[in-house]
Design an enzyme around this catalytic site. Structure first.
Site, PDB file in Angstrom:
ATOM      1  N   LYS A 104      91.309  -3.218   6.962  1.00 38.88           N
ATOM      2  CA  LYS A 104      91.816  -1.877   6.627  1.00 38.88           C
ATOM      3  C   LYS A 104      92.378  -1.802   5.211  1.00 38.88           C
ATOM      4  O   LYS A 104      92.511  -0.715   4.658  1.00 38.88           O
ATOM      5  CB  LYS A 104      92.912  -1.459   7.618  1.00 38.88           C
ATOM      6  N   LYS A 185      81.177  -2.013  13.960  1.00 40.41           N
ATOM      7  CA  LYS A 185      81.740  -1.518  15.221  1.00 40.41           C
ATOM      8  C   LYS A 185      81.792   0.013  15.194  1.00 40.41           C
ATOM      9  O   LYS A 185      82.124   0.593  14.164  1.00 40.41           O
ATOM     10  CB  LYS A 185      83.166  -2.082  15.324  1.00 40.41           C
ATOM     11  N   LYS A 188      86.323   5.363  14.990  1.00 40.91           N
ATOM     12  CA  LYS A 188      86.743   6.751  14.781  1.00 40.91           C
ATOM     13  C   LYS A 188      86.762   7.097  13.301  1.00 40.91           C
ATOM     14  O   LYS A 188      86.616   8.238  12.922  1.00 40.91           O
ATOM     15  CB  LYS A 188      88.182   6.937  15.286  1.00 40.91           C
TER      16      LYS A 188
END
Ligand code: AMP
Length: 322
Positions: A104, A185, A188
């Site tokens: 991230k 993956k 969202k």
């Protein structure tokens, strides 16, 4: 789940559906983690809306709010409180090693410290309720390991306080990959039209997304040498239909990709249809979701307060304990 966006079939197959099953075997508690969501900026109006949406989806997917409380993390102050106490027994290096944190923050300059603390808050979510089992998708395994490290450290410093939680991974659907790029993956936060199938996608759109999914240069299914895209489609099919691996092989070996996609699209649509119907029923009365979230928070608050009290006593915080 974080109310940071709509839920996708990865959230459903990797987590939500297993929660529905688990509630008849374990006394269960389900949370919508809005404090986790704000580790990245969220538009306040949208966040409020998403929280209700996710709650309604929990119920639409089959969680029974009478049997298992559903509540919002920020409505129970113990999450933030215990999180601080756990932060103080967590080593910086443990957090810096987390792969999700690294992913991230890659190529970013301004990084909020909440992103680093994220797994400690998650540990608090688990330990507040002395959870024995935590059903998650594979991407959360490392955070569960960290929770276990925190328990070990806290218990060895302050005496037996927290139950050591076990991880429960689903046998299929633990890692659903993006339809546009099966090396990533399904997430969202990926902003590409063909990436994820949302639980509230119009059924025609969901069908179309499967038909456009990335496969490989082979013409038909070959279980001996299969690209990640085809493996992902088969795994989505198996997760939705719950067929055995033998049946999967018997039905799909040698099938051309066009036909495979049609079968997968039908299975996805059949899985989504009843969820969407129930979602419409629940949201017909907008106040209903708030009522069930308030009731859920009222039921879990005493459990959380007892654990915070115990941790304070163990740590010697002022006027807690003798
Ligand atoms: P999050 O999207 O991070 O709020 O994750 C909520 C839950 O969904 C967690 O238990 C994750 O492990 C699970 N999950 C998220 N993405 C996937 C995916 N692509 N495949 C399987 N499980 C997933």
């Amino acid at each position: 789940m974080q109310p940071t966006g709509n839920l996708h079939i990865g959230n459903y197959l990797g987590a939500l559906r297993n929660w529905v099953r688990i509630q008849s075997h374990y006394e269960s508690i389900f949370c919508i983690v809005d404090l986790h969501a704000i580790t990245e900026y969220q538009d306040p109006t949208e966040l409020r809306q998403r929280i209700r949406e996710v709650a309604a989806l929990y119920v639409a997917a089959g969680i029974d709010p009478v049997q298992s409380p559903i509540f919002v993390q920020s409505a129970v102050s113990g999450h933030a409180e215990l999180s601080w106490m756990l932060t103080c027994v967590t080593q910086l290096g443990w957090l810096q090693r987390m792969t999700q944190y690294k992913a991230k923050t890659e190529n970013r300059e301004a990084i909020g410290s909440g992103l680093l603390q994220y797994p400690v808050l998650m540990a608090a979510d688990i330990l507040l309720y002395q959870a024995a089992v935590v059903p998650v998708g594979e991407d959360q395994s490392q955070h569960l390991e960290l929770t276990r490290d925190i328990v070990q450290r806290f218990n060895s410093l302050y005496g037996e306080t927290f139950v050591m939680p076990a991880t429960a991974l689903p046998s299929v659907g633990a890692r659903v990959m993006g339809l546009d790029d099966p090396t990533r993956k399904m997430s969202k936060s990926v902003d590409s039209a063909g990436h994820a199938i949302w639980l509230l996608d119009d059924l025609k759109t969901a069908h179309k997304k499967v038909m456009r999914a990335t496969t490989d240069s082979n013409p038909a299914v070959d279980f001996e040498q299969m690209g990640e895209g085809v493996a992902n489609l088969l795994s989505i099919y198996q997760a939705f239909t719950e067929c055995s691996t033998e049946t999967l092989h018997a039905e799909f070996a040698g099938m051309r990709y066009g036909d495979l996609k049609k079968r997968v699209a039908e299975a996805v649509v059949a899985g989504l249809e009843p969820i969407q119907q129930r979602y419409r029923d629940i949201t017909a009365d907008p106040a209903e979701v708030d009522r069930l979230l308030d009731a859920g928070a009222n039921r879990v608050r005493p459990i959380a307060e007892a654990t915070v009290q115990l941790a304070k006593e163990r740590m010697g915080l002022y006027r807690h304990g003798s």
